[in-house]
Design a protein around this motif. Sequence first.
Motif, PDB file in Angstrom:
ATOM      1  N   LEU A 137      -1.894  -1.565  14.165  1.00 23.39           N
ATOM      2  CA  LEU A 137      -0.491  -1.713  13.763  1.00 23.39           C
ATOM      3  C   LEU A 137       0.162  -0.335  13.743  1.00 23.39           C
ATOM      4  CD1 LEU A 137       1.976  -3.163  12.471  1.00 23.39           C
ATOM      5  CD2 LEU A 137       0.819  -2.895  10.247  1.00 23.39           C
ATOM      6  N   ILE A 138       1.199  -0.178  14.535  1.00 18.40           N
ATOM      7  CA  ILE A 138       1.995   1.057  14.446  1.00 18.40           C
ATOM      8  C   ILE A 138       3.339   0.656  13.849  1.00 18.40           C
ATOM      9  CG2 ILE A 138       2.959   3.030  15.682  1.00 18.40           C
ATOM     10  CD1 ILE A 138       1.073   2.469  17.977  1.00 18.40           C
ATOM     11  N   ALA A 139       3.668   1.216  12.706  1.00 23.76           N
ATOM     12  CA  ALA A 139       4.932   0.866  12.056  1.00 23.76           C
ATOM     13  C   ALA A 139       5.746   2.114  11.813  1.00 23.76           C
ATOM     14  CB  ALA A 139       4.661   0.132  10.747  1.00 23.76           C
ATOM     15  N   GLY A 140       7.018   2.042  12.112  1.00 22.64           N
ATOM     16  CA  GLY A 140       7.882   3.196  11.905  1.00 22.64           C
ATOM     17  C   GLY A 140       9.005   2.887  10.930  1.00 22.64           C
ATOM     18  N   PHE A 141       9.252   3.845  10.031  1.00 25.74           N
ATOM     19  CA  PHE A 141      10.403   3.727   9.126  1.00 25.74           C
ATOM     20  C   PHE A 141      11.148   5.054   9.135  1.00 25.74           C
ATOM     21  CE2 PHE A 141       7.130   0.856   7.430  1.00 25.74           C
ATOM     22  CZ  PHE A 141       7.830  -0.344   7.429  1.00 25.74           C
ATOM     23  N   LYS A 142      12.354   5.037   8.574  1.00 28.20           N
ATOM     24  CA  LYS A 142      13.160   6.261   8.618  1.00 28.20           C
ATOM     25  C   LYS A 142      12.602   7.356   7.725  1.00 28.20           C
ATOM     26  CE  LYS A 142      17.789   4.882  10.038  1.00 28.20           C
ATOM     27  NZ  LYS A 142      18.881   4.089   9.496  1.00 28.20           N
ATOM     28  N   SER A 143      12.305   6.985   6.469  1.00 30.69           N
ATOM     29  CA  SER A 143      11.875   7.990   5.496  1.00 30.69           C
ATOM     30  C   SER A 143      11.044   7.286   4.435  1.00 30.69           C
ATOM     31  CB  SER A 143      13.108   8.645   4.851  1.00 30.69           C
ATOM     32  OG  SER A 143      13.681   7.742   3.925  1.00 30.69           O
ATOM     33  N   PRO A 144      10.457   8.013   3.503  1.00 28.71           N
ATOM     34  CA  PRO A 144       9.650   7.348   2.461  1.00 28.71           C
ATOM     35  C   PRO A 144      10.434   6.266   1.713  1.00 28.71           C
ATOM     36  CG  PRO A 144       9.277   9.719   2.399  1.00 28.71           C
ATOM     37  CD  PRO A 144      10.379   9.486   3.395  1.00 28.71           C
ATOM     38  N   GLN A 145      11.748   6.483   1.565  1.00 29.70           N
ATOM     39  CA  GLN A 145      12.549   5.493   0.841  1.00 29.70           C
ATOM     40  C   GLN A 145      12.790   4.211   1.646  1.00 29.70           C
ATOM     41  OE1 GLN A 145      14.047   8.884   0.947  1.00 29.70           O
ATOM     42  NE2 GLN A 145      12.586   9.154  -0.719  1.00 29.70           N
ATOM     43  N   HIS A 146      12.521   4.289   2.942  1.00 26.56           N
ATOM     44  CA  HIS A 146      12.819   3.138   3.790  1.00 26.56           C
ATOM     45  C   HIS A 146      11.603   2.250   4.063  1.00 26.56           C
ATOM     46  CE1 HIS A 146      16.369   5.625   4.627  1.00 26.56           C
ATOM     47  NE2 HIS A 146      16.962   4.488   4.946  1.00 26.56           N
ATOM     48  N   ILE A 147      10.483   2.578   3.430  1.00 32.77           N
ATOM     49  CA  ILE A 147       9.259   1.824   3.733  1.00 32.77           C
ATOM     50  C   ILE A 147       9.332   0.408   3.159  1.00 32.77           C
ATOM     51  CG2 ILE A 147       6.750   1.717   3.360  1.00 32.77           C
ATOM     52  CD1 ILE A 147       6.871   4.837   3.313  1.00 32.77           C
ATOM     53  N   LEU A 148       9.016  -0.553   4.003  1.00 36.39           N
ATOM     54  CA  LEU A 148       8.972  -1.944   3.581  1.00 36.39           C
ATOM     55  C   LEU A 148       7.513  -2.373   3.422  1.00 36.39           C
ATOM     56  CD1 LEU A 148      11.523  -3.450   6.155  1.00 36.39           C
ATOM     57  CD2 LEU A 148      12.004  -2.625   3.847  1.00 36.39           C
ATOM     58  N   PHE A 149       7.286  -3.328   2.537  1.00 37.06           N
ATOM     59  CA  PHE A 149       5.963  -3.961   2.368  1.00 37.06           C
ATOM     60  C   PHE A 149       4.853  -2.928   2.096  1.00 37.06           C
ATOM     61  CE2 PHE A 149       8.403  -6.379   5.604  1.00 37.06           C
ATOM     62  CZ  PHE A 149       8.688  -7.499   4.847  1.00 37.06           C
ATOM     63  N   ALA A 150       5.162  -1.950   1.262  1.00 37.21           N
ATOM     64  CA  ALA A 150       4.201  -0.875   0.995  1.00 37.21           C
ATOM     65  C   ALA A 150       2.856  -1.424   0.512  1.00 37.21           C
ATOM     66  CB  ALA A 150       4.794   0.098  -0.025  1.00 37.21           C
ATOM     67  N   GLU A 151       2.902  -2.404  -0.374  1.00 35.92           N
ATOM     68  CA  GLU A 151       1.646  -2.969  -0.903  1.00 35.92           C
ATOM     69  C   GLU A 151       0.822  -3.623   0.196  1.00 35.92           C
ATOM     70  OE1 GLU A 151       2.471  -5.632  -4.136  1.00 35.92           O
ATOM     71  OE2 GLU A 151       3.753  -4.127  -5.092  1.00 35.92           O
ATOM     72  N   ASP A 152       1.553  -4.322   1.097  1.00 37.37           N
ATOM     73  CA  ASP A 152       0.869  -4.980   2.212  1.00 37.37           C
ATOM     74  C   ASP A 152       0.146  -3.955   3.067  1.00 37.37           C
ATOM     75  OD1 ASP A 152       1.745  -7.530   1.538  1.00 37.37           O
ATOM     76  OD2 ASP A 152       3.646  -7.230   2.580  1.00 37.37           O
ATOM     77  N   PHE A 153       0.823  -2.843   3.297  1.00 38.05           N
ATOM     78  CA  PHE A 153       0.209  -1.818   4.152  1.00 38.05           C
ATOM     79  C   PHE A 153      -1.119  -1.347   3.560  1.00 38.05           C
ATOM     80  CE2 PHE A 153       4.236  -1.604   6.379  1.00 38.05           C
ATOM     81  CZ  PHE A 153       3.841  -1.299   7.668  1.00 38.05           C
ATOM     82  N   LYS A 154      -1.149  -1.192   2.207  1.00 42.79           N
ATOM     83  CA  LYS A 154      -2.390  -0.754   1.552  1.00 42.79           C
ATOM     84  C   LYS A 154      -3.503  -1.752   1.845  1.00 42.79           C
ATOM     85  CE  LYS A 154      -0.475   1.984  -2.170  1.00 42.79           C
ATOM     86  NZ  LYS A 154       0.680   1.411  -2.907  1.00 42.79           N
ATOM     87  N   LYS A 155      -3.135  -3.028   1.783  1.00 42.23           N
ATOM     88  CA  LYS A 155      -4.121  -4.090   2.020  1.00 42.23           C
ATOM     89  C   LYS A 155      -4.551  -4.089   3.497  1.00 42.23           C
ATOM     90  CE  LYS A 155      -2.928  -8.451   2.382  1.00 42.23           C
ATOM     91  NZ  LYS A 155      -2.191  -9.671   2.017  1.00 42.23           N
ATOM     92  N   TRP A 156      -3.553  -3.981   4.381  1.00 37.65           N
ATOM     93  CA  TRP A 156      -3.844  -4.053   5.813  1.00 37.65           C
ATOM     94  C   TRP A 156      -4.768  -2.914   6.271  1.00 37.65           C
ATOM     95  CZ3 TRP A 156       2.034  -4.981   7.069  1.00 37.65           C
ATOM     96  CH2 TRP A 156       2.363  -6.298   6.716  1.00 37.65           C
ATOM     97  N   GLU A 157      -4.559  -1.770   5.642  1.00 40.97           N
ATOM     98  CA  GLU A 157      -5.384  -0.617   6.021  1.00 40.97           C
ATOM     99  C   GLU A 157      -6.878  -0.895   5.857  1.00 40.97           C
ATOM    100  OE1 GLU A 157      -3.772   2.506   3.645  1.00 40.97           O
ATOM    101  OE2 GLU A 157      -2.192   2.956   5.124  1.00 40.97           O
ATOM    102  N   GLN A 158      -7.207  -1.862   4.983  1.00 42.06           N
ATOM    103  CA  GLN A 158      -8.609  -2.192   4.745  1.00 42.06           C
ATOM    104  C   GLN A 158      -9.285  -2.762   5.988  1.00 42.06           C
ATOM    105  OE1 GLN A 158      -9.681  -1.274   1.687  1.00 42.06           O
ATOM    106  NE2 GLN A 158      -7.518  -0.672   1.384  1.00 42.06           N
ATOM    107  N   ASN A 159      -8.577  -3.579   6.753  1.00 41.93           N
ATOM    108  CA  ASN A 159      -9.272  -4.219   7.857  1.00 41.93           C
ATOM    109  C   ASN A 159      -8.589  -4.125   9.225  1.00 41.93           C
ATOM    110  OD1 ASN A 159      -7.280  -5.953   7.216  1.00 41.93           O
ATOM    111  ND2 ASN A 159      -8.552  -7.784   7.014  1.00 41.93           N
ATOM    112  N   MET A 160      -7.734  -3.151   9.393  1.00 37.52           N
ATOM    113  CA  MET A 160      -7.195  -2.909  10.735  1.00 37.52           C
ATOM    114  C   MET A 160      -6.785  -1.444  10.834  1.00 37.52           C
ATOM    115  SD  MET A 160      -3.503  -4.784  10.399  1.00 37.52           S
ATOM    116  CE  MET A 160      -4.061  -6.143   9.387  1.00 37.52           C
TER     117      MET A 160
END
Lengths: 265, 339, 321
Positions: A137-160
């Motif tokens: 998964l490559i995801a791009g956002f504008k800045s730290p304030q623009h990140i969506l689904f931050a919690e999901d990303f933590k979870k996703w990092e576990q298995n992809m």
Amino acid sequence: MNNEYMPFVSEILDVKKHTDIEYTFRMSYTNETEVKPGQFFEVSIPKYGEAPISVSGIGKGYVELTIRRVGKVTNEIFEHYVGDKLFLRGPYGNGFDVNLYKDKEVVIIAGGTGVSPVRGVIEYFSNHREEIKNLTLIAGFKSPQHILFAEDFKKWEQNMDVIMTLDTNEGDSSYREGLVTNYIKDVTITDYSNVAAIVVGPPVMMRFSVSGLLNEGLKEEDIWISHERKMCCGIGKCGHCKIDDTYVCLDGPVFNYTKGSQLLD
Amino acid sequence: MGYILNQDRMQVILNELQKDYIIYAPQNKVGEGMYSDTDVVRYERIQQIMDVEFHKKSNYSFKEVLLPISQTLFYYTENEVKEAEVERKKGAIIFLRSCDLHAVKRLDEMYLKNGFEDYYYKRLRDNVKFVVMGCENSFENCFCVSMGSNIPENYDIAIEERDGLYYVDCKDDEINALFEMSDEQKEAVTIHFVQTNDITVSIPENLSIDVIKSKMWDEYSSRCINCGRCNFVCPTCTCFTMQDVFYTDNGKVGERRRVHASCMVDGYTEVAGGGSYRKTNGERMRFKVLHKVYDYKKRNGYHMCVGCGRCDDVCPEYISFSNCVNKLEGAMEEITNHE
Amino acid sequence: MDINTKKLKKNAFRVTKERGLTASRVRVPGGHMDAKYLSTLQEIAEKYGNGTVHITVRQGFEIPGIKYEDMPQVNLLLQPIIEGLEINQPDKNEGYSASGTRNIVACVGNRVCPYGCYDTSGFAARIEKAVFPHDLHFKIALTGCPNDCAKVRMHDFGILGMTLPQYNKDRCVSCMACVKACKKKSVGALTMVNGKVVRNHEKCIGCGECAIQCPTRAWTRSNEKYYRLTLLGRTGKKNPRLAEDFIKWVDEESITKIIVNTYAYVEEYIDKDAPLRKEHIGYIVDRTGFEEYKKWALKDVTLSEVAEVSKTMYWKGISYL
């Protein structure tokens, strides 16, 4: 005769705030029609109008809609909170067919709110990791304030493999910087005959990401994109979303790139 | 069955029909044209046969009867929606010309097929009879022959008015019974339909989406004023935009309606956040023209345009749609030679 | 040479700077006529004049270089023009019987112009019928729309065409064409509320721009024609000034009556010592006060409900006095 224009009432079950202008609303949904990621609902608040919003999450008794506050309708939706009701019609559009990606090496590139329509796909494979060979998964956002689904990303990092990058990390070096296209070459693909890519985001980002993937050796028929167009009806009548002979609301919004590349405004 | 009636006797039949049907026909609206002391011919509910305009092309088409320009879909409160009542509780009889009758098929294609069936269209489309008005001569800008819409199919009545007499060819049993009831003599009646137009168009066989690369569209960027008249008068244009309105400033009660939309007018492609596609008028012209004579056919098997020429009649900038179509061949040559 | 200059002036000839030569002044009410009369003018100019014709600022023709003794022949030749343009004439073949009330000026109006709200030349001809011949110095001008190409505010009576826009909301698609045009080209009297257009009647100047721009015929013109009547603009040596609004949304019949009534008022109040009985009406109104004028002007005039009469009127302008 079914009146497809009549919306049904849906209750806001939960609101998750990602950024100042982007919230995810968990909406009650108990209709029989199955919902697929990449499909959309026409969400309305009477007197402010309707807006097509893609499904960002699907669960038992609910759908999630991630809404960006950009217009009259979406502004008003932000005034509604848990327990309030909105009107919905849908789901409309074809959505992503996860079967197409099974047993493949999958690359998903998403920019900004483009993460919403693919979130369901990522979730599905995150939960059914065995169904695919590899997932990047490559995801791009504008800045730290623009990140969506931050919690999901933590979870996703576990298995992809997750590559999140920001246009600017504002000095926080724990984030990568740069456009998503810069990271396409970092994706490891072992078998080019068994790969699938999904690209969703702003038009320019999609164009450059696809050309990056093609440069890497992917074939057009292995790439899927999702188009955003004005849609007043969602059901092939109002005409606004037509490109050439294609109605994005009926035939899309998800297109294989062999078709999507032919849709020129 | 054929009949020849004078005005009084034709009116008797019309009165009978009005028991079960509302009659819509083109009417000359005096002084309602764009400029002062000019008229416009548009559709209106009529009660008198003399109110039907038989001798001019209507500036606006019959489509307004089946697709009201502004149509309420439902009323709402904060927690409830209530469907709007049907605009017409009786059947309808629509007077139209051959080109427009062919346009009905296009409206049906869009609103009864193409994905979902449109509830609001369907309920106005049911129980409609068509009275096709003969065309002894082609009007200015007509090119129905090129589009194959000069001869009507599947109509209920064909009619012509000449020197105060109405020549009627009725194919509908129910209406034939009315003529018989009022003891009308059967006559051999021929209703005329044009076999030639002054204007012909040819759509190149090799037309492809590549034509968007042609320079031919550029001139329209400066000539066209994106007023949308060409769309609003077109019998085959079917686009609409949704509108929500509330009745009072702080009211929780309002309605959702749809209004006709034009792909030439600003805002047509505007998405949330302000982005839009096809910003120049040349691009919009290209989008419209190709829909009428290219991509609609790709999807549905036949051309959308019926050659009524109303778009040419109405354009305040004297842009000719038919002339634009005739430039496509050269445009294809231009891009083929470039490659 | 023994010539009564008072008489010849009344006969629409002029004392020119060149001794022995006069000029014939031809009326063309509303400034529009059949082209065939041009050859008559040519004939007069070439036979009796110096071969030239001047197009006057009031849309008439002036044929200079005519010998005083040829005036009867010129009058004979003018007869078909006078009859053709239906100019009131007590004595046939005697030329024009007055020159005080000037030719009535009009822009081309809706015979040609898309903005014209009415047939300006037609209305001009009807006013001409009602007021001519008259020796009093009246200047009347008509223009088709508030663009005022005829510059009617420099005349005693200025008539500007208006239409009362009619809105059929069921035909409106909220395309904004009218709102944009009204804002950019006119006074911005239209706003979009709830997808439909609201017209500010107080602000609206009746230019008809909305009816022109509307692509669906949601906006159309009123059956009745309306006008703005402006009063007592003038040029001249003492105090040139632009006319002010007298009545907005007034009808044709009332305008004609008001003009005719003004003749009676001027007869009553004109400066008895005015040279050649020539005094701009404005100076008379300055003397009697506007209220007195209004009383005379509106005598037996029945205005419609939409008409808006100015309560008071003040003129500005430059004073050299």
